[in-house]
Design an enzyme around this catalytic site. Sequence first.
Site, PDB file in Angstrom:
ATOM      1  N   GLY A   5       0.867  -1.027  -0.095  1.00  0.00           N
ATOM      2  CA  GLY A   5       0.003   0.038  -0.001  1.00  0.00           C
ATOM      3  C   GLY A   5       0.745   1.286   0.219  1.00  0.00           C
ATOM      4  O   GLY A   5       0.346   2.326   0.444  1.00  0.00           O
ATOM      5  N   ASN A  35       1.365   3.032  -2.693  1.00  0.00           N
ATOM      6  CA  ASN A  35       0.835   4.048  -3.361  1.00  0.00           C
ATOM      7  C   ASN A  35      -0.560   4.600  -2.572  1.00  0.00           C
ATOM      8  O   ASN A  35      -0.646   6.000  -2.675  1.00  0.00           O
ATOM      9  CB  ASN A  35       0.302   3.217  -4.733  1.00  0.00           C
ATOM     10  N   HIS A  42       0.475   0.461 -13.121  1.00  0.00           N
ATOM     11  CA  HIS A  42       1.299  -0.633 -13.401  1.00  0.00           C
ATOM     12  C   HIS A  42       2.582  -0.531 -13.569  1.00  0.00           C
ATOM     13  O   HIS A  42       3.076   0.683 -13.907  1.00  0.00           O
ATOM     14  CB  HIS A  42       0.797  -1.071 -14.797  1.00  0.00           C
ATOM     15  N   SER A  69       2.883   3.184 -15.328  1.00  0.00           N
ATOM     16  CA  SER A  69       2.078   3.763 -16.390  1.00  0.00           C
ATOM     17  C   SER A  69       0.658   3.817 -15.413  1.00  0.00           C
ATOM     18  O   SER A  69       0.233   2.803 -14.675  1.00  0.00           O
ATOM     19  CB  SER A  69       1.376   3.020 -17.472  1.00  0.00           C
ATOM     20  N   ASP A 113      -4.218  -5.065 -18.243  1.00  0.00           N
ATOM     21  CA  ASP A 113      -2.828  -4.114 -18.407  1.00  0.00           C
ATOM     22  C   ASP A 113      -3.160  -3.470 -19.853  1.00  0.00           C
ATOM     23  O   ASP A 113      -2.109  -2.988 -20.292  1.00  0.00           O
ATOM     24  CB  ASP A 113      -1.698  -4.733 -18.194  1.00  0.00           C
TER      25      ASP A 113
END
Length: 222
Positions: free
Chosen positions: A12, A14, A109, A136, A145
């Site tokens: 986590g 992000n 990703h 990305s 993806d």
Amino acid sequence: MLPVVVLISGNGSNLQAIIEAIQNQALSIEIRAVISSNPLASGLQHAQKAGILTQVLDHKTFANRPAFDVTLQRVIDSFDPKLVVLAGFMRVLGTGFVSHYEGRTLNIHPSLLPAFTGLNTHQRALDARVTEHGASVHFVTSELDGGPVIIHGRVPTLSNDSAKTLAQRVLTVEHRIYPLAIHWFAEDRLQLTQGKVIFDGMPLTNPVNYKHEHHAQLYTPR
Ligand code: GRF
């Protein structure tokens, strides 16, 4: 404020970058819940520390993927989000789920898509001897993806890189581009229309390349 649900499965980091952007008033969204597919995800603690409601939906307790997807969709819908943010969510979502949230699901990703879809992206980038790698943020579509990319964060590969050192460098840029893309979405500057990203009313022919000025923009209320 844009109501958001964040899905995680692991560390986590992000999620934490998004929480910090909110706390720094750089991002004006309301995270209504963080849902983890993994009861042991350490990222749950980031949410709890920030006072965000958490819920665990352990995929292992479901008979099959459709059963998991149906429950996940029901739980997410109960929070009535306008955006679903996949932040290290390690389950592949079925087409029913994906189309239910199409145009309002983002994923990050760890590669410069369309290069290196799937897993082990850092090692594969090193094996391919690319000079540049990165991450990305893209809209989620039924192609894994494969949804249209909003922004690329690029980093160089170094001759002495291991998958671990490269992953760390990529994560640093992930923590910049994800809050930024969410900020654009929250400001109504991003849409998915007929499979294409519309940014500020114009179709995006190539992903935005993250630059330092973009980050400054995140911290300047428009
Ligand atoms: C990141 O590399 C992200 O790109 C990928 O999974 C990883 C999640 O890391 N989808 P974290 O859980 O946000 O630390």
